[in-house]
Scaffold this active site. Sequence first.
Site, PDB file in Angstrom:
ATOM      1  N   TYR A   1       0.760   0.334   6.470  1.00  0.00           N
ATOM      2  CA  TYR A   1       1.602  -0.709   7.072  1.00  0.00           C
ATOM      3  C   TYR A   1       2.799  -1.058   6.212  1.00  0.00           C
ATOM      4  O   TYR A   1       3.673  -1.797   6.625  1.00  0.00           O
ATOM      5  CB  TYR A   1       0.779  -1.980   7.317  1.00  0.00           C
ATOM      6  CG  TYR A   1      -0.306  -1.818   8.356  1.00  0.00           C
ATOM      7  CD1 TYR A   1      -0.865  -0.586   8.617  1.00  0.00           C
ATOM      8  CD2 TYR A   1      -0.760  -2.902   9.060  1.00  0.00           C
ATOM      9  CE1 TYR A   1      -1.859  -0.434   9.549  1.00  0.00           C
ATOM     10  CE2 TYR A   1      -1.765  -2.764  10.007  1.00  0.00           C
ATOM     11  CZ  TYR A   1      -2.300  -1.522  10.249  1.00  0.00           C
ATOM     12  OH  TYR A   1      -3.284  -1.385  11.175  1.00  0.00           O
TER      13      TYR A   1
ATOM     14  N   LYS B   1     -12.157   7.664   4.050  1.00  0.00           N
ATOM     15  CA  LYS B   1     -12.151   8.959   4.750  1.00  0.00           C
ATOM     16  C   LYS B   1     -11.932  10.008   3.653  1.00  0.00           C
ATOM     17  O   LYS B   1     -10.955  10.776   3.674  1.00  0.00           O
ATOM     18  CB  LYS B   1     -11.042   8.946   5.809  1.00  0.00           C
ATOM     19  CG  LYS B   1     -11.043  10.138   6.732  1.00  0.00           C
ATOM     20  CD  LYS B   1     -12.157  10.135   7.752  1.00  0.00           C
ATOM     21  CE  LYS B   1     -12.108  11.375   8.622  1.00  0.00           C
ATOM     22  NZ  LYS B   1     -13.360  11.626   9.362  1.00  0.00           N
TER      23      LYS B   1
END
Length: 379
Positions: A142, A200
């Site tokens: 972001y 991840k």
Amino acid sequence: MGTQGTYSIAVLPGDGIGPEVTEQAVHVLQAIAQQYGHSFHFQYGLVGLAAIEAEGKAISDETLAVCQGSDAILFGAVGGAQPGAAVKPEEALFRLRKGLQFFANLRPVRPSPAMLDASSIKPEILQGVDLIVVRELTGGLYYGHLEPGVPGKPSEIRETPQGYEAIDTLLYTEAEIERIVRVAFDLARERRKKVTSVDKANVLSSSVLWRRVAERVSKDYPDVAFEHLLVDACAMHLIRRPASFDVIVTENLFGDILTDEASMLAGSMGMLPSASLGTRRTEHGIFGLYEPIHGSAPDIAGQNKANPIAAILTAAMLLRHSLGLKEEAATIEAAVEQCIQAGYRTEDLREEGKEILGTKEMGQRIAEKVVALAGSHTV
Ligand code: NAD
């Protein structure tokens, strides 16, 4: 009885149902102050549409300064109808989060035992769910550079001879990972002593570093159980075995998605509080911004229909994390639970055989319950 104290709280009610639900949260805080002998100094400021109309900005520098000087900020909601507006009401939130460095977003999810049927998940799966998601709020995807051509962390759409291409940058420093993971471990120590770090790491370099740092930090907390989980597996287990989680810590984008998923365990948006914690410590705890997860709900604003429980539970989080008033926070949470158990509901939780109350009446019942529960503390 605990120590009695004096605390300053910046109150930013905002737009739509924001002022209605914040008013009830302040009433409940006043009941706490009266029962426990504390003095809460509330300083009100404009944010969102109200501030744009009166001051030309979604939040003025003066209001920001008041927030900065307070022990904690109680925020309602911003937004609503504003066709063609140049200034967006949501800018108030971004300025607060970024300007005051609120890097840790905490979202607890603890479905009320009396309301398990209100969720789309089976009641037996929801039994015993009491988890908190700690989302990193100021880094990751972001916060790339939105202006084309700025080097370092590109986030842009660009034209090439083969057509358009787009890029976002997911960057985390070791220090950013360490401080958010520590928030999670410190929280776990006060809860059921389990941290799940979500990443991840089978695909992303940023996640490999995340896992490495989380592993190192975990060694400082030998009393806290620790596990890693891939984000896809976590999304599945949140629905399959939500009661097995205590504290979940994760980066910005994964947290954004997982918190919305987790919020559905509790049934209604009108029930869920949140806290965003910063780097500054106050005399009593960690400086923070506290807000219900819902928005300004223009469809029901001004009708005394909004559920004030999210805002009231938000006030409980403020007491716990920024003011160090844990017993008082637990009193508010117990008062909310007892009102739900007694069969009181707002319109959004309408159920056969339950008594439907307006925003003010629900706030009043909860404040009365606080007084009853804290009765022995009256000064
Ligand atoms: P919303 O959360 O305001 O409302 C979604 C739905 O949930 C509506 O039907 C609303 O009536 C209902 N609802 C929400 N809170 C409720 C409560 N306490 N009690 C009963 N019902 C409740 O989301 P939206 O409609 O997508 O957005 C409305 C405005 O709020 C937009 O301008 C949006 O940008 C803004 N918004 C602000 C924040 C914030 O201030 N943090 C968060 C989300 C949305």
